[in-house]
Scaffold this motif. Sequence first.
Motif, short mmCIF file in Angstrom:
data_model
loop_
_atom_site.label_atom_id
_atom_site.label_comp_id
_atom_site.label_asym_id
_atom_site.label_seq_id
_atom_site.Cartn_x
_atom_site.Cartn_y
_atom_site.Cartn_z
N ILE A 120 -6.97 1.77 11.06
CA ILE A 120 -6.97 2.03 9.62
C ILE A 120 -8.39 2.29 9.12
O ILE A 120 -8.63 3.23 8.33
CB ILE A 120 -6.32 0.86 8.88
CG1 ILE A 120 -4.82 0.83 9.17
CG2 ILE A 120 -6.56 0.96 7.37
CD1 ILE A 120 -4.10 -0.39 8.63
N ALA A 121 -9.34 1.48 9.56
CA ALA A 121 -10.73 1.67 9.13
C ALA A 121 -11.25 3.04 9.54
O ALA A 121 -11.94 3.72 8.76
CB ALA A 121 -11.61 0.57 9.71
N ALA A 122 -10.93 3.47 10.75
CA ALA A 122 -11.40 4.78 11.23
C ALA A 122 -10.74 5.91 10.45
O ALA A 122 -11.39 6.92 10.12
CB ALA A 122 -11.11 4.91 12.71
N LEU A 123 -9.46 5.77 10.13
CA LEU A 123 -8.78 6.80 9.36
C LEU A 123 -9.33 6.89 7.94
O LEU A 123 -9.43 7.99 7.38
CB LEU A 123 -7.28 6.52 9.33
CG LEU A 123 -6.55 6.72 10.67
CD1 LEU A 123 -5.13 6.18 10.60
CD2 LEU A 123 -6.55 8.19 11.09
N LYS A 124 -9.71 5.77 7.37
CA LYS A 124 -10.34 5.81 6.05
C LYS A 124 -11.65 6.59 6.09
O LYS A 124 -11.97 7.34 5.17
CB LYS A 124 -10.58 4.39 5.55
CG LYS A 124 -9.34 3.66 5.07
CD LYS A 124 -9.67 2.28 4.55
CE LYS A 124 -8.44 1.57 4.00
NZ LYS A 124 -8.75 0.20 3.50
N GLN A 125 -12.40 6.43 7.18
CA GLN A 125 -13.64 7.19 7.34
C GLN A 125 -13.36 8.68 7.45
O GLN A 125 -14.23 9.50 7.13
CB GLN A 125 -14.40 6.69 8.56
CG GLN A 125 -14.99 5.30 8.39
CD GLN A 125 -15.81 4.86 9.58
OE1 GLN A 125 -15.75 5.45 10.66
NE2 GLN A 125 -16.57 3.79 9.41
N GLN A 126 -12.16 9.04 7.91
CA GLN A 126 -11.77 10.44 8.01
C GLN A 126 -11.29 11.00 6.68
O GLN A 126 -11.00 12.20 6.57
CB GLN A 126 -10.66 10.61 9.05
CG GLN A 126 -11.07 10.28 10.47
CD GLN A 126 -9.90 10.43 11.44
OE1 GLN A 126 -8.86 11.01 11.12
NE2 GLN A 126 -10.08 9.93 12.66
N GLY A 127 -11.19 10.16 5.67
CA GLY A 127 -10.78 10.61 4.35
C GLY A 127 -9.36 10.27 3.96
O GLY A 127 -8.88 10.70 2.90
N VAL A 128 -8.66 9.50 4.77
CA VAL A 128 -7.30 9.12 4.43
C VAL A 128 -7.32 8.14 3.26
O VAL A 128 -8.06 7.15 3.27
CB VAL A 128 -6.58 8.49 5.64
CG1 VAL A 128 -5.20 7.97 5.24
CG2 VAL A 128 -6.47 9.50 6.77
N GLN A 129 -6.51 8.44 2.25
CA GLN A 129 -6.48 7.61 1.04
C GLN A 129 -5.18 6.84 0.87
O GLN A 129 -5.13 5.86 0.14
CB GLN A 129 -6.70 8.51 -0.18
CG GLN A 129 -8.02 9.24 -0.19
CD GLN A 129 -8.14 10.20 -1.34
OE1 GLN A 129 -7.35 10.18 -2.28
NE2 GLN A 129 -9.14 11.06 -1.30
N GLU A 130 -4.15 7.31 1.52
CA GLU A 130 -2.85 6.66 1.37
C GLU A 130 -2.25 6.38 2.75
O GLU A 130 -2.16 7.28 3.59
CB GLU A 130 -1.87 7.52 0.57
CG GLU A 130 -0.51 6.88 0.36
CD GLU A 130 0.45 7.76 -0.42
OE1 GLU A 130 1.59 7.32 -0.65
OE2 GLU A 130 0.08 8.89 -0.79
N PHE A 131 -1.84 5.15 2.95
CA PHE A 131 -1.21 4.75 4.20
C PHE A 131 0.23 4.34 3.92
O PHE A 131 0.48 3.46 3.11
CB PHE A 131 -1.95 3.57 4.84
CG PHE A 131 -3.32 3.93 5.37
CD1 PHE A 131 -3.48 4.37 6.67
CD2 PHE A 131 -4.43 3.83 4.55
CE1 PHE A 131 -4.74 4.70 7.16
CE2 PHE A 131 -5.69 4.16 5.02
CZ PHE A 131 -5.85 4.60 6.33
N VAL A 132 1.15 5.03 4.58
CA VAL A 132 2.54 4.61 4.54
C VAL A 132 2.88 4.19 5.97
O VAL A 132 2.33 4.73 6.93
CB VAL A 132 3.46 5.73 4.03
CG1 VAL A 132 3.02 6.17 2.65
CG2 VAL A 132 3.48 6.93 4.97
N ALA A 133 3.74 3.22 6.11
CA ALA A 133 3.98 2.67 7.44
C ALA A 133 5.46 2.57 7.73
O ALA A 133 6.26 2.19 6.87
CB ALA A 133 3.34 1.29 7.56
N THR A 134 5.81 2.92 8.96
CA THR A 134 7.16 2.73 9.46
C THR A 134 7.09 1.91 10.74
O THR A 134 6.26 2.18 11.61
CB THR A 134 7.88 4.08 9.70
OG1 THR A 134 9.22 3.85 10.13
CG2 THR A 134 7.15 4.94 10.74
N GLY A 135 7.92 0.90 10.85
CA GLY A 135 7.86 0.01 12.00
C GLY A 135 9.22 -0.22 12.60
O GLY A 135 10.22 -0.34 11.87
N TYR A 136 9.26 -0.28 13.92
CA TYR A 136 10.50 -0.45 14.65
C TYR A 136 10.40 -1.70 15.51
O TYR A 136 9.41 -1.90 16.22
CB TYR A 136 10.77 0.78 15.52
CG TYR A 136 10.85 2.04 14.70
CD1 TYR A 136 12.07 2.49 14.19
CD2 TYR A 136 9.70 2.76 14.38
CE1 TYR A 136 12.15 3.64 13.41
CE2 TYR A 136 9.77 3.92 13.60
CZ TYR A 136 10.98 4.34 13.11
OH TYR A 136 11.05 5.47 12.33
#
Length: 262
Positions: A120-136
């Motif tokens: 998550i921290a690395a994706l934020k550095q890439q500019g991701v602003q919204e995280f939606v999650a699906t879990g199985y």
Amino acid sequence: MDPQNLCSKCLEGCIHEGTPRGKWESVGGVLCYVATPQHYVSPGWAQKVVLYLPDAHGPQLVNNQLLADDFAKMGFRTVIPDIFDGEPVPPDARFQTFNVPKWLKRHGKDVIRPIIDRVIAALKQQGVQEFVATGYCMGGHYVFDLAFDNIIQIAAVSHPTLLQSPADFEKYKLLSKAPLLMNTCEFDPWFPPESQAKANEILRDSISERKFLRKHWEGCTHGFAVRGDMNNPKIKAGKEGAFLAVVKWFKTHSVTAESSRL
């Protein structure tokens, strides 16, 4: 059920046909399967990621890869972290011979959650602003965990394991702002009818401002949304229906991409 164990349906299932189209990438030093939309879909899609938290077979299972590709076809960049650090349950493992408690001890929250946080921290550095999650299965437990901390904006789980009923539902009601979709099924020792009813009782009628939906799939067993037998009409309908329900849930509640109806 004993939280130090899994049921036989957590390990067993069918391997689905198809050729994965995503790529393996290192994200924050964590190996991830990444599926990316091939075409522009809607404004803001690049700032959002579907964090796909897998069952015990991890991103190495072709079924999980194909599902991630399906999310990408719907316009979502999808990332499956290797939350088991190269040691998923093998797809040919059998409940009678695989030492589940020993495996679980090596892959507890103290190990898995830091892996997810690094991604998550690395994706934020890439500019991701919204995280939606699906879990199985096991991944569903960590979707709840992220929702408790309000790290994700939208949550979806299918046949989750390791949830504590009613404690986790009360905690979700108290702490999380993320709209929650639950795909449940008829035969599930980890999420039996009494737990399903308790989730409805605690969440459905009391957090309308955050929204809660439980989709129930008759004739389906634990694991149906990932490893179900596609030759069984009810399980095939459940697997495909659960996927479309998650897509619709994400699009309905998204804040960075245009909502659309399926």
